[in-house]
Scaffold this motif. Structure first.
Motif, short mmCIF file in Angstrom:
data_model
loop_
_atom_site.label_atom_id
_atom_site.label_comp_id
_atom_site.label_asym_id
_atom_site.label_seq_id
_atom_site.Cartn_x
_atom_site.Cartn_y
_atom_site.Cartn_z
N ASN A 12 0.83 -1.20 0.00
CA ASN A 12 0.00 0.00 0.00
C ASN A 12 0.86 1.25 0.00
O ASN A 12 1.94 1.27 0.60
N PRO A 13 0.40 2.31 -0.66
CA PRO A 13 1.15 3.57 -0.67
C PRO A 13 1.20 4.19 0.72
O PRO A 13 0.34 3.92 1.56
N ASP A 14 2.20 5.01 0.94
CA ASP A 14 2.34 5.68 2.22
C ASP A 14 3.02 7.03 2.01
O ASP A 14 4.25 7.12 2.01
N GLU A 43 -2.48 -1.98 -4.03
CA GLU A 43 -3.80 -2.14 -3.40
C GLU A 43 -3.86 -3.45 -2.63
O GLU A 43 -4.05 -4.52 -3.19
N LEU A 44 -3.63 -3.35 -1.34
CA LEU A 44 -3.77 -4.52 -0.48
C LEU A 44 -4.86 -4.19 0.53
O LEU A 44 -4.65 -3.45 1.48
N LYS A 48 -8.94 -8.38 -1.21
CA LYS A 48 -7.98 -9.34 -1.76
C LYS A 48 -8.07 -10.71 -1.09
O LYS A 48 -7.48 -11.67 -1.57
N THR A 49 -8.78 -10.79 0.06
CA THR A 49 -8.92 -12.07 0.75
C THR A 49 -9.44 -13.12 -0.22
O THR A 49 -10.39 -12.90 -0.95
N THR A 65 -9.90 -1.75 4.83
CA THR A 65 -10.97 -1.87 3.85
C THR A 65 -10.65 -0.92 2.70
O THR A 65 -9.84 0.00 2.87
N PRO A 66 -11.24 -1.11 1.53
CA PRO A 66 -10.95 -0.21 0.42
C PRO A 66 -11.21 1.27 0.75
O PRO A 66 -10.42 2.14 0.42
#
Length: 98
Positions: A12-14, A43-44, A48-49, A65-66
Motif C-alpha cells: 500500500n502507498p504511504d 492495493e492490499l 484481496k482475501t 478496507t478499500p
C-alpha cells in the motif's frame, strides 16, 4: 537495494513515509517491474482475501478496507480521524491481533 525474485509485490502507498529506505524500495520495485516484468500492485485491502491463496495456505486480509485505504496515510477515515500507515478500524466482535 536488491529486490528478491518474487514475481508479485502488493504494497500500500504511504505518502508520509519520508525515509531513504522507503524511496529505495520504490526505486527497486520500479527497476524490477521494468527489467523483469515483476508485478507491483498498490492495493492490499480486505477485498484481496481469497485471491492470494497459495496451495493450502489461505491468506486473509483483515485491514484496511478499500474505503479506509482510499484515505491514505496522512489522510482521514470516514469519521475524520487521522490515518497513519498502521491505522486500521476494529470491527465489532473481531479479536485483537498483534
Amino acid at each position: 537495494m536488491r529486490i528478491s525474485k518474487f514475481t508479485t509485490y502488493i504494497i500500500n502507498p504511504d505518502a508520509i513515509k519520508k525515509s531513504a529506505i522507503w524511496l529505495d524500495l520504490r526505486i527497486a520495485l520500479k527497476d524490477a517491474r521494468q527489467r523483469f516484468g515483476t508485478k507491483v500492485s498498490s492495493e492490499l485491502t480486505t477485498t484481496k482475501t481469497g485471491s492470494l491463496n497459495i496451495g493450502s495456505v489461505n491468506i486473509e486480509i483483515l485491514a484496511p478496507t478499500p474505503e479506509l485505504n482510499l484515505g491514505g496515510a496522512g489522510g482521514t477515515d470516514l469519521q475524520g480521524r487521522r490515518l497513519t500507515s498502521n491505522s486500521w478500524v476494529k470491527k465489532a466482535n473481531q479479536p485483537n491481533l498483534m
